[in-house]
Design a protein around this motif. Structure first.
Motif, PDB file in Angstrom:
ATOM      1  N   LYS A 192       5.022  -8.651 -11.352  1.00  0.00           N
ATOM      2  CA  LYS A 192       4.238  -7.664 -12.084  1.00  0.00           C
ATOM      3  C   LYS A 192       4.359  -6.316 -11.388  1.00  0.00           C
ATOM      4  CE  LYS A 192       0.020  -8.694  -9.440  1.00  0.00           C
ATOM      5  NZ  LYS A 192      -1.397  -9.105  -9.518  1.00  0.00           N
ATOM      6  N   LYS A 193       3.943  -5.272 -12.096  1.00  0.00           N
ATOM      7  CA  LYS A 193       3.858  -3.953 -11.478  1.00  0.00           C
ATOM      8  C   LYS A 193       2.566  -3.909 -10.678  1.00  0.00           C
ATOM      9  CE  LYS A 193       6.038  -1.943 -15.555  1.00  0.00           C
ATOM     10  NZ  LYS A 193       5.897  -0.976 -16.670  1.00  0.00           N
ATOM     11  N   ARG A 194       2.651  -3.554  -9.433  1.00  0.00           N
ATOM     12  CA  ARG A 194       1.492  -3.618  -8.557  1.00  0.00           C
ATOM     13  C   ARG A 194       0.795  -2.266  -8.453  1.00  0.00           C
ATOM     14  NH1 ARG A 194       1.181  -8.302  -6.010  1.00  0.00           N
ATOM     15  NH2 ARG A 194      -0.309  -7.448  -4.516  1.00  0.00           N
ATOM     16  N   HIS A 195      -0.465  -2.318  -8.096  1.00  0.00           N
ATOM     17  CA  HIS A 195      -1.251  -1.085  -7.976  1.00  0.00           C
ATOM     18  C   HIS A 195      -0.727  -0.190  -6.861  1.00  0.00           C
ATOM     19  CE1 HIS A 195      -3.377  -2.271  -4.232  1.00  0.00           C
ATOM     20  NE2 HIS A 195      -3.225  -3.497  -4.718  1.00  0.00           N
ATOM     21  N   ASN A 196      -0.104  -0.785  -5.837  1.00  0.00           N
ATOM     22  CA  ASN A 196       0.422   0.008  -4.720  1.00  0.00           C
ATOM     23  C   ASN A 196       1.942   0.131  -4.790  1.00  0.00           C
ATOM     24  OD1 ASN A 196       0.910  -2.687  -4.199  1.00  0.00           O
ATOM     25  ND2 ASN A 196      -0.352  -2.779  -2.346  1.00  0.00           N
ATOM     26  N   ALA A 197       2.499   0.014  -6.002  1.00  0.00           N
ATOM     27  CA  ALA A 197       3.952   0.092  -6.169  1.00  0.00           C
ATOM     28  C   ALA A 197       4.496   1.450  -5.730  1.00  0.00           C
ATOM     29  CB  ALA A 197       4.324  -0.179  -7.624  1.00  0.00           C
ATOM     30  N   ALA A 198       3.778   2.523  -6.066  1.00  0.00           N
ATOM     31  CA  ALA A 198       4.254   3.866  -5.712  1.00  0.00           C
ATOM     32  C   ALA A 198       4.343   4.030  -4.197  1.00  0.00           C
ATOM     33  CB  ALA A 198       3.325   4.925  -6.302  1.00  0.00           C
ATOM     34  N   GLU A 199       3.353   3.504  -3.487  1.00  0.00           N
ATOM     35  CA  GLU A 199       3.346   3.578  -2.023  1.00  0.00           C
ATOM     36  C   GLU A 199       4.521   2.786  -1.440  1.00  0.00           C
ATOM     37  OE1 GLU A 199       0.174   2.731   1.647  1.00  0.00           O
ATOM     38  OE2 GLU A 199      -0.184   1.906  -0.347  1.00  0.00           O
ATOM     39  N   PHE A 200       4.770   1.603  -2.009  1.00  0.00           N
ATOM     40  CA  PHE A 200       5.860   0.762  -1.518  1.00  0.00           C
ATOM     41  C   PHE A 200       7.211   1.424  -1.783  1.00  0.00           C
ATOM     42  CE2 PHE A 200       8.957  -2.682  -1.890  1.00  0.00           C
ATOM     43  CZ  PHE A 200       8.729  -3.365  -0.708  1.00  0.00           C
ATOM     44  N   LEU A 201       7.388   1.975  -2.973  1.00  0.00           N
ATOM     45  CA  LEU A 201       8.655   2.614  -3.315  1.00  0.00           C
ATOM     46  C   LEU A 201       8.897   3.859  -2.471  1.00  0.00           C
ATOM     47  CD1 LEU A 201       8.454   2.156  -7.174  1.00  0.00           C
ATOM     48  CD2 LEU A 201      10.211   1.186  -5.675  1.00  0.00           C
ATOM     49  N   ALA A 202       7.837   4.617  -2.183  1.00  0.00           N
ATOM     50  CA  ALA A 202       7.981   5.794  -1.329  1.00  0.00           C
ATOM     51  C   ALA A 202       8.426   5.392   0.074  1.00  0.00           C
ATOM     52  CB  ALA A 202       6.660   6.562  -1.270  1.00  0.00           C
ATOM     53  N   ALA A 203       7.864   4.299   0.578  1.00  0.00           N
ATOM     54  CA  ALA A 203       8.251   3.803   1.895  1.00  0.00           C
ATOM     55  C   ALA A 203       9.704   3.337   1.895  1.00  0.00           C
ATOM     56  CB  ALA A 203       7.328   2.666   2.322  1.00  0.00           C
ATOM     57  N   THR A 204      10.106   2.656   0.823  1.00  0.00           N
ATOM     58  CA  THR A 204      11.492   2.181   0.704  1.00  0.00           C
ATOM     59  C   THR A 204      12.463   3.354   0.684  1.00  0.00           C
ATOM     60  OG1 THR A 204      10.729   0.266  -0.554  1.00  0.00           O
ATOM     61  CG2 THR A 204      13.069   0.796  -0.681  1.00  0.00           C
ATOM     62  N   LYS A 205      12.127   4.381  -0.090  1.00  0.00           N
ATOM     63  CA  LYS A 205      12.978   5.562  -0.172  1.00  0.00           C
ATOM     64  C   LYS A 205      13.095   6.248   1.189  1.00  0.00           C
ATOM     65  CE  LYS A 205      13.485   9.937  -2.697  1.00  0.00           C
ATOM     66  NZ  LYS A 205      12.878  10.827  -3.731  1.00  0.00           N
ATOM     67  N   ALA A 206      11.995   6.301   1.917  1.00  0.00           N
ATOM     68  CA  ALA A 206      12.003   6.955   3.232  1.00  0.00           C
ATOM     69  C   ALA A 206      12.882   6.195   4.221  1.00  0.00           C
ATOM     70  CB  ALA A 206      10.574   7.063   3.764  1.00  0.00           C
ATOM     71  N   VAL A 207      12.825   4.864   4.188  1.00  0.00           N
ATOM     72  CA  VAL A 207      13.609   4.096   5.154  1.00  0.00           C
ATOM     73  C   VAL A 207      15.094   4.178   4.837  1.00  0.00           C
ATOM     74  CG1 VAL A 207      13.640   1.802   4.045  1.00  0.00           C
ATOM     75  CG2 VAL A 207      13.591   1.986   6.513  1.00  0.00           C
ATOM     76  N   VAL A 208      15.452   4.330   3.574  1.00  0.00           N
ATOM     77  CA  VAL A 208      16.871   4.493   3.218  1.00  0.00           C
ATOM     78  C   VAL A 208      17.439   5.742   3.891  1.00  0.00           C
ATOM     79  CG1 VAL A 208      18.454   5.005   1.324  1.00  0.00           C
ATOM     80  CG2 VAL A 208      16.744   3.213   1.047  1.00  0.00           C
ATOM     81  N   GLY A 209      16.668   6.830   3.867  1.00  0.00           N
ATOM     82  CA  GLY A 209      17.117   8.059   4.521  1.00  0.00           C
ATOM     83  C   GLY A 209      17.236   7.918   6.028  1.00  0.00           C
TER      84      GLY A 209
END
Length: 510
Positions: A192-209
């Protein structure tokens, strides 16, 4: 005074030059011959060549001067850049075993649970077994197909959102595509889409960099800890790790409890597994893989899925749409075939796509990936031992980068119109992205080839078909052409969002 200064200086220069020539003349024939490269500075080496530039373009230009196998030292790290089909084959096939490991980057240690994921785990028995497990259970065609209802739902939600905007309101297609891929991966991984999905995706994007391998602390292995502390990289990575770990542990606990409840109620087999976390938890209970599937490994694998399946897929889609808008003839041909194949349907499903076998769509996607590979310089490899490639000696522990972007635009392989969007160049089927065509490497090749590209392709096909079937597209009023500028950084994201107007072609569903 002038003679007293310049004469000794001239003699010194001549003496040094003669000694260098003598050293070269006396060098044994078998002594290492490193690849050529650009001029360097003390301490930083060739880092100045990559400041305020698009690295894939800058390295392509340097390779035009120094050759398709080029080496420059970045800090303490020798980096070998591969920029031709022939040298890529040597690295990815002939000497694949020697180049099958990854550099131990700080991000992989802190956020990647000490390099236990598929992407950054060093080559060896553990990595082979983990890859085999994931290929069979997580990344298989059967598993990709099992999530088709999610892709269909998300594409239709996007279609309805565009329809609601109206034909005169520009739609941010870049945001749309990234939203689709983020939602698809979230639902496939977590259910499901989670309530903290935006926070998780932002963290994922940051670690890629921070996992690019081009950050200063990673370029000075002897001083990584000190430099990472001084630059704040350690603190940033630990913050990301806390965010990711907390969210993933919460999800694992939820899914384990849900799984146990289903088993108690008599549900068995595949019906217990609704998403990728369920699958991994089930595998953890099963065991017998030659290693212990810990919670940390489960988290690292899920993080890989997000890192590799969100930003890259969204970027590939927006570049494909950008190229279609720039080439009306290709857009007309593709749209015509799509609308002829699905005439009268209110929604196109993946079953429809498979039945229609739209060959031109596949050519368009190939051409978009050729011009805009998701990772223009493939994820860095590292040489295990010194190795001879193209007559040069690549030293042990060298970081090896394949410039897939440069190879994919080389006129030597693609003709004088290599920079133009021409899907027909793939019509003969001789070149494909499955790892055997070294002039076309959007997903890499060899042991470290991207194992999950089928997930991205499935989303890309359905999303493009959905948008091209339901709408006619145009540039906003006053805009004459599509801006194709790339954003700074190691990726090939668009510099500005793709804004388009959509006129409905297929009537809304009842």
């Amino acid at each position: 005074m002038d003679d007293y200064f310049y004469q000794p200086l001239l003699l010194s220069v001549v003496a040094v030059a003669l000694l260098q020539l003598l050293k070269l003349a006396l060098r044994p024939a078998t002594s290492p011959r490193p690849p050529p490269g650009p001029w360097e500075l003390p301490v930083i080496g060739g880092m100045h060549h990559l400041v305020n530039v698009l690295p894939h373009r800058a390295l392509r230009d340097l390779a035009a001067v120094h050759g398709p196998l080029m080496m420059l030292r970045l800090g303490q790290t020798p980096m070998v850049v591969v920029s031709s089909k022939e040298t890529a084959r040597a690295v990815l096939k002939t000497h694949d075993t020697n180049f099958a490991t990854r550099p131990k980057l700080l991000a992989g240690e802190i956020v990647g649970y000490e390099w236990v994921d598929i992407l950054f785990a060093p080559s060896g028995d553990y990595w082979r077994k983990l890859r085999q497990l994931c290929a069979a259970e997580i990344l298989s065609s059967k598993r990709v197909l099992s999530f088709r209802h999610i892709r269909e739902d998300e594409v239709m939600l996007c279609v309805e959102e565009i329809r609601a905007a109206g034909p005169s309101t520009p739609v941010n297609i870049s945001v749309m595509f990234h939203s689709i891929t983020n939602s698809i991966v979230s639902r496939a991984a977590f259910g499901k889409k989670r309530h903290n999905a935006a926070e998780f995706l932002a963290a994922t994007k940051a670690v890629v960099g921070l996992a690019s391998g081009f950050n200063v602390p990673d370029l000075f292995p002897a001083w990584t800890r000190v430099l990472a502390g001084l630059t704040g990289m350690t603190r940033s990575l630990r913050d990301i790790h806390r965010t990711v770990d907390t969210i993933l542990q919460e999800i694992i606990d939820e899914r384990r409890a849900a799984r146990e409840a289903k088993v108690r109620s008599g549900v068995e087999g595949e019906d217990v597994d609704e998403n990728l976390v369920d699958v991994l938890v089930g595998l953890q209970e099963k065991g017998g893989f030659g290693f212990t599937l810990t919670n940390s490994i489960i988290k690292a694998v899920i993080l890989d899925m997000f890192a590799g399946g969100t930003g890259t897929s969204g970027s590939a889609m927006e570049w494909a749409m950008s190229e279609l808008m720039r080439t009306p003839a290709v857009m007309k041909k593709l749209q015509g075939q799509i609308r002829e194949a699905f005439h009268g349907k209110s929604q196109v499903t993946e079953a429809d796509l498979q039945a229609s076998n739209l060959q031109y769509l596949k050519l368009v996607i190939k051409e978009a990936l050729r011009l805009h590979p998701p990772a223009p310089m493939l994820v860095p490899r590292e040489s295990i031992e010194a190795c001879e490639v193209a007559g040069y000696t690549v030293p042990a522990k060298a970081r090896v980068v394949i410039n897939a972007w440069a190879i994919g635009r080389d006129p030597k392989y693609w003709g004088k119109h290599a920079d133009e969007f021409r899907p027909e160049r793939f019509e003969d089927g001789a070149v494909d992205f499955t790892g055997g065509s070294y002039e076309f490497l959007p997903f890499g090749s060899g042991r470290r080839m991207c194992p999950g590209f089928n997930y991205g392709l499935a989303s890309m096909e359905l999303s493009l078909v959905g948008l091209l079937y339901h709408f006619d597209w145009s540039l906003p009023e006053g805009v004459k052409e599509v801006d194709m500028e790339e954003a700074p950084g190691l990726g090939v994201r668009r510099r500005s969002p793709l804004m388009l107007c959509a006129t409905p072609f297929v009537a809304a569903t009842a």
